[in-house]
Design an enzyme around this catalytic site. Structure first.
Site, PDB file in Angstrom:
ATOM      1  N   ASP A 127      26.165  48.936  42.307  1.00  0.00           N
ATOM      2  CA  ASP A 127      26.129  48.221  41.017  1.00  0.00           C
ATOM      3  C   ASP A 127      26.569  46.815  41.885  1.00  0.00           C
ATOM      4  O   ASP A 127      27.430  46.721  41.388  1.00  0.00           O
ATOM      5  CB  ASP A 127      26.040  48.649  39.431  1.00  0.00           C
TER       6      ASP A 127
ATOM      7  N   ASN B 265      28.866  31.367  43.819  1.00  0.00           N
ATOM      8  CA  ASN B 265      28.850  32.636  44.883  1.00  0.00           C
ATOM      9  C   ASN B 265      27.827  31.812  45.539  1.00  0.00           C
ATOM     10  O   ASN B 265      27.127  30.362  45.200  1.00  0.00           O
ATOM     11  CB  ASN B 265      28.245  33.171  44.194  1.00  0.00           C
TER      12      ASN B 265
ATOM     13  N   GLY C 186      27.211  49.519  36.114  1.00  0.00           N
ATOM     14  CA  GLY C 186      27.748  49.113  35.143  1.00  0.00           C
ATOM     15  C   GLY C 186      28.226  47.423  35.337  1.00  0.00           C
ATOM     16  O   GLY C 186      28.931  47.411  36.532  1.00  0.00           O
TER      17      GLY C 186
ATOM     18  N   ASP D 193      32.756  37.759  39.083  1.00  0.00           N
ATOM     19  CA  ASP D 193      33.725  38.373  37.742  1.00  0.00           C
ATOM     20  C   ASP D 193      34.697  39.852  37.386  1.00  0.00           C
ATOM     21  O   ASP D 193      35.657  38.785  37.376  1.00  0.00           O
ATOM     22  CB  ASP D 193      32.960  38.709  36.430  1.00  0.00           C
TER      23      ASP D 193
END
Ligand code: ADP
Length: 310
Positions: free
Chosen positions: A251, A187, A294, A257
């Protein structure tokens, strides 16, 4: 019972996220009363594996958990996700990897990670999984587990499955990871850390991609949060920008991932797609994930995807 061969194999970490929400971050020596607490399953290896499994990939994880209630619970959770856990071992007298996180109201956070059993992942674990590694279509690696095990698995898979190295966190213990991966993925903040140049804009991303190619990466993907991703490959070296849809993020933890799990899924199940199209679809899956709270809980299931992303 015949177990089907997993097309996506992940060699990586499992961590338990213990997240406390407080009005602000505590000062040294201070005890603060928080407002809320949440426990989650995390670790970049397990996250990416679960992200791919939710999209419908047959997956296997090669990892270590501790011999504590967290470890046994995590194993059950992975099985429930359909991840093959034959090579996830419980390590005697070790604790499960822990990430203790404090999130302040302003959004700032403080994180302490204690790798615990993740540190025990070793070359022998990789050797035991040799057949599974050699049969995989796509393999995913990150930098939260010992580099010796990663390098051993990269070697076994060379010339077989596509090997994606996600250089996160950006502590590169061996530069062979640049040349031993088929796709190097990172990233913006990790790219800044490794290259020591700013990576904020799309233009910066182009420059960073060229630098990674100069370091020996045969293909490089740099994710840029809301700005999408940059791709450059040996066959098509001019860095290419893949934009993402503008959304209101809820979020963004675990977006990377979600992206990597999706990329592995598309490469394993839609090998006819171009890498540009694969990165484009993986970006779209990650963009879906930032619209839910989450980490693993935000990864979409196959039945939640629009037809264009199946
Ligand atoms: P990491 O989670 O490793 O910091 P990024 O922030 O680069 O990774 O995000 C990975 C991918 O997730 C991006 O390429 C993009 O597709 C998606 N994404 C992340 N943040 C946003 C956002 N604010 N809006 C839309 N998509 C996002």
């Amino acid at each position: 019972m015949e177990v089907s061969k997993p097309r996506v194999v992940v060699v990586g970490s499992c961590m338990i996220d213990l997240v406390s929400y407080a009005p602000r971050l505590p000062r040294a020596g201070e005890t603060l009363t928080g407002r809320k607490f949440q426990q989650g399953f995390g670790g970049k290896g397990a996250n990416q594996c679960v992200a791919a499994a939710r999209l419908g990939a047959e997956t296997a994880l090669i990892a270590r958990l501790g011999d504590d209630s967290f470890g046994h619970e995590y194993l059950k959770a992975l099985n429930k996700e359909g991840v093959q856990t034959g090579y996830v071992s419980i390590t005697k007298e070790m604790h499960t990897g822990m990430a203790q996180i404090v999130v302040a109201e302003c959004g700032e956070n403080q994180i302490v990670i204690v790798p615990g059993a993740n540190r025990n992942l070793c070359v022998e674990d990789v050797q035991l999984a040799k057949e599974t590694i050699e049969a995989a279509k796509v393999l995913l690696f990150q930098l939260e587990t010992p580099v010796e095990a990663t390098l051993a698995a990269l070697k076994l898979a060379k010339g077989k499955g596509k090997r994606i190295v996600n250089a996160a966190p950006a502590v590169l213990k061996d530069t062979a990871l640049f040349t031993e991966s088929d796709i190097f993925c990172i990233n913006e903040t990790e790219a800044e850390e490794l290259l020591k140049i700013p990576v904020k804009s799309i233009e910066d991303g182009y420059k960073a991609a060229e630098k990674f190619r100069d370091l020996g990466c045969s293909a490089i993907v740099i994710t840029l949060g809301s700005q999408g991703a940059i791709l450059s490959t040996q066959e098509d070296p001019t860095p290419y920008h893949i934009p993402v849809k503008k959304v209101q993020p809820v979020d963004t933890t675990g977006a990377g991932d979600a992206f990597l799990g999706a990329m592995a899924y598309y490469m394993a199940y839609h090998p006819q797609l171009s890498l540009k199209e694969i990165v484009h679809r993986a970006c779209s899956v990650a963009t879906i994930s930032v619209q839910s709270p989450g980490t693993q809980s935000s990864f979409p299931y196959r039945n939640e995807l629009p037809d264009a992303l199946l």
